[in-house]
Design a protein around this motif. Structure first.
Motif, short mmCIF file in Angstrom:
data_model
loop_
_atom_site.label_atom_id
_atom_site.label_comp_id
_atom_site.label_asym_id
_atom_site.label_seq_id
_atom_site.Cartn_x
_atom_site.Cartn_y
_atom_site.Cartn_z
N LYS A 64 0.83 -1.21 0.00
CA LYS A 64 0.00 0.00 0.00
C LYS A 64 0.86 1.25 0.00
O LYS A 64 0.58 2.22 -0.72
CB LYS A 64 -0.92 -0.01 1.22
N MET A 65 1.92 1.24 0.81
CA MET A 65 2.83 2.39 0.84
C MET A 65 3.52 2.57 -0.51
O MET A 65 3.69 3.70 -0.98
CB MET A 65 3.87 2.18 1.95
N LEU A 66 3.91 1.47 -1.15
CA LEU A 66 4.56 1.57 -2.45
C LEU A 66 3.63 2.20 -3.48
O LEU A 66 4.06 3.03 -4.29
CB LEU A 66 5.01 0.19 -2.91
N ASP A 67 2.36 1.82 -3.45
CA ASP A 67 1.40 2.41 -4.38
C ASP A 67 1.27 3.92 -4.14
O ASP A 67 1.17 4.71 -5.09
CB ASP A 67 0.03 1.74 -4.24
N GLU A 68 1.28 4.31 -2.86
CA GLU A 68 1.22 5.74 -2.53
C GLU A 68 2.45 6.47 -3.06
O GLU A 68 2.34 7.55 -3.66
CB GLU A 68 1.14 5.91 -1.01
N VAL A 69 3.61 5.88 -2.83
CA VAL A 69 4.87 6.50 -3.28
C VAL A 69 4.90 6.59 -4.79
O VAL A 69 5.31 7.62 -5.37
CB VAL A 69 6.08 5.70 -2.75
N GLN A 70 4.47 5.53 -5.47
CA GLN A 70 4.47 5.53 -6.93
C GLN A 70 3.54 6.61 -7.48
O GLN A 70 3.90 7.33 -8.44
CB GLN A 70 4.05 4.16 -7.45
N SER A 71 2.37 6.75 -6.88
CA SER A 71 1.43 7.79 -7.33
C SER A 71 2.02 9.18 -7.11
O SER A 71 1.89 10.07 -7.96
CB SER A 71 0.11 7.65 -6.58
N ARG A 72 2.66 9.35 -5.96
CA ARG A 72 3.30 10.64 -5.66
C ARG A 72 4.41 10.93 -6.67
O ARG A 72 4.53 12.04 -7.18
CB ARG A 72 3.85 10.61 -4.24
N TYR A 131 -0.11 16.44 -4.34
CA TYR A 131 -0.66 15.08 -4.34
C TYR A 131 -1.45 14.93 -3.06
O TYR A 131 -0.89 15.05 -1.97
CB TYR A 131 0.46 14.04 -4.41
N GLU A 132 -2.77 14.73 -3.21
CA GLU A 132 -3.68 14.78 -2.07
C GLU A 132 -3.54 16.16 -1.42
O GLU A 132 -3.83 17.16 -2.03
CB GLU A 132 -3.42 13.62 -1.12
N ASP A 133 -3.05 16.25 -0.19
CA ASP A 133 -2.92 17.56 0.46
C ASP A 133 -1.47 17.94 0.70
O ASP A 133 -1.17 18.78 1.57
CB ASP A 133 -3.69 17.57 1.78
N THR A 134 -0.55 17.36 -0.08
CA THR A 134 0.88 17.61 0.11
C THR A 134 1.48 18.19 -1.16
O THR A 134 1.25 17.69 -2.26
CB THR A 134 1.61 16.30 0.47
N MET A 177 18.13 22.67 2.46
CA MET A 177 16.81 22.22 2.02
C MET A 177 16.90 21.34 0.78
O MET A 177 16.07 20.44 0.58
CB MET A 177 15.91 23.43 1.74
N SER A 178 17.92 21.55 -0.05
CA SER A 178 18.07 20.72 -1.24
C SER A 178 18.48 19.29 -0.90
O SER A 178 18.33 18.39 -1.73
CB SER A 178 19.10 21.34 -2.18
N ASN A 179 19.00 19.11 0.31
CA ASN A 179 19.44 17.77 0.74
C ASN A 179 18.46 17.10 1.68
O ASN A 179 18.78 16.07 2.29
CB ASN A 179 20.81 17.87 1.42
N GLU A 180 17.26 17.67 1.84
CA GLU A 180 16.27 17.07 2.73
C GLU A 180 15.81 15.71 2.19
O GLU A 180 15.64 15.54 0.97
CB GLU A 180 15.07 18.00 2.89
N ASN A 181 15.60 14.79 3.11
CA ASN A 181 15.16 13.44 2.76
C ASN A 181 13.83 13.14 3.43
O ASN A 181 13.52 13.67 4.51
CB ASN A 181 16.20 12.40 3.18
N LEU A 182 13.08 12.28 2.81
CA LEU A 182 11.82 11.80 3.38
C LEU A 182 11.74 10.31 3.09
O LEU A 182 11.35 9.88 2.01
CB LEU A 182 10.62 12.54 2.75
N TYR A 183 12.17 9.52 4.09
CA TYR A 183 12.30 8.08 3.90
C TYR A 183 11.00 7.36 4.25
O TYR A 183 10.28 7.75 5.18
CB TYR A 183 13.43 7.53 4.77
N VAL A 184 10.72 6.30 3.50
CA VAL A 184 9.58 5.42 3.78
C VAL A 184 10.08 3.98 3.74
O VAL A 184 11.02 3.64 3.00
CB VAL A 184 8.44 5.62 2.77
N ASP A 185 9.44 3.15 4.52
CA ASP A 185 9.80 1.73 4.59
C ASP A 185 9.03 0.95 3.53
O ASP A 185 7.81 0.94 3.52
CB ASP A 185 9.48 1.19 5.99
N LEU A 186 9.78 0.32 2.64
CA LEU A 186 9.17 -0.50 1.58
C LEU A 186 9.61 -1.95 1.70
O LEU A 186 9.68 -2.68 0.71
CB LEU A 186 9.54 0.05 0.20
#
Length: 336
Positions: A64-72, A131-134, A177-186
């Motif tokens: 489910k998270m992967l589908d969210e990430v792919q859509s984003r 994407y959605e509210d982001t 700010m150009s080096n900011e990361n947003l990690y998700v577990d896949l």
């Protein structure tokens, strides 16, 4: 040994109860298609099944998270392609023609400049897409639009001028700010290092700060590294009372170089999309494997289950038949 009537009845009731219980268990196995329905029936298999269920639901969460990430990421790629197409249109339809001697009248140059400024506004709108509210290109601050183009042509990213000079405090902020990361577990084994930071190889980074795509700061010649700002500079050069072809050519070359950088960023997104596709295939295969393991641990052989049910049904019916005749003859029948 003397067998009393009460003893016979007690024994019959006990055996009948066991027969009913066996029939109920075999019936439940057939209906649920499970080899056990309580942990007490098979503690070892129940423990194994519990582990498999946790793995299965974790895998489902990853999918489910992967589908969210792919859509984003699809949204990010679409927005950058829109900007890239605008850049190509400016280069093809306006930059080269502006250098054509037959098109160097002030009115024609003014119309070119107006069109470029419209594209400039459209680029900002694309980079402020959501994407959605982001907001897709806002880095870690996804709740506020990242880019703002003022009436005087100044472009800011999260409140900071993108043309901040190198070495300044604002430039360092932009670099951070150009080096900011947003990690998700896949499902790659998310882990932390000794400083409580996510190990980059154990997670997927879905952050894409917009200034990485369109640039910030300036080069050694003082030209902006931001393609949107450079579009405005092209428009300024076209609107000048005296058109400087050499200056415009230099600006155009810089603009085209930044366009190549933007194309490279889109290519990197394509590589990340390919990685997500590969990861999805791996998770889908893992789901199939887990389901097969769950079936082998919890599932029941239906042929054997139906056979057992039929036998237990037969035994129960036989017990009932015995019960109808167990007291048919008693001591009273022989008293005359």
């Amino acid at each position: 040994m003397r067998i009393t009537t009460n003893a016979l009845i007690r024994n019959y009731k006990s055996n009948l109860s066991a027969s009913i219980n066996n029939l109920n268990i075999s019936r439940t196995h057939v209906m649920t298609q499970r080899s056990f329905n309580t942990a007490a029936e098979d503690p070892a298999s129940a423990a194994r099944a519990s582990q498999l269920h946790r793995k299965y639901y974790k895998n489902q969460d990853n999918l489910k998270m992967l589908d969210e990430v792919q859509s984003r990421q699809d949204g990010q790629e679409d927005a950058l392609r829109q900007v890239s197409n605008m850049v190509k249109t400016i280069s093809k339809n306006y930059n080269i023609q502006a250098l054509n001697g037959t098109n160097q009248t002030k009115e024609v140059r003014q119309s070119y400049a107006s069109a470029i400024r419209q594209f400039q506004q459209s680029m900002v709108l694309s980079l402020n897409s959501t994407y959605e509210d982001t907001f897709l290109f806002a880095g870690s601050d996804g709740k506020n639009p990242p880019f703002e183009l003022s009436s005087n042509g100044t472009l800011s990213y999260r409140g900071i001028d993108v043309n901040a000079s190198k070495g300044s405090a604002d430039y360092q902020k932009l670099k951070t700010m150009s080096n900011e990361n947003l990690y998700v577990d896949l499902g790659m084994g998310l882990s932390m290092d000794n400083y409580d930071q996510v190990v980059s190889s154990s997670a997927f980074n879905m952050s894409l700060p917009g200034i990485n795509a369109v640039g910030y700061g300036s080069d050694e010649n003082g030209m902006s590294n931001n393609i949107i700002v450079m579009a405005g500079k092209l428009a300024d050069a076209l609107e000048a009372d005296t058109f400087d072809a050499d200056q415009f050519r230099n600006l155009m070359n810089k603009f085209d170089t930044l366009g190549t950088n933007l194309t490279n960023q889109i290519t990197e997104l394509g590589v990340k999309s390919e990685f997500l596709t590969t990861t999805k295939d791996r998770l889908d295969n893992a789901e199939i494997s887990i389901q097969e393991q769950m079936s082998s641990v919890e599932g029941v052989d239906m042929a054997e289950a139906i056979t057992n049910y039929s036998w237990d049904q037969y035994a129960y019916n036989a017990a009932l038949k015995v019960g109808t005749s167990i007291l048919s003859s008693s001591f009273i029948d022989f008293m005359r």
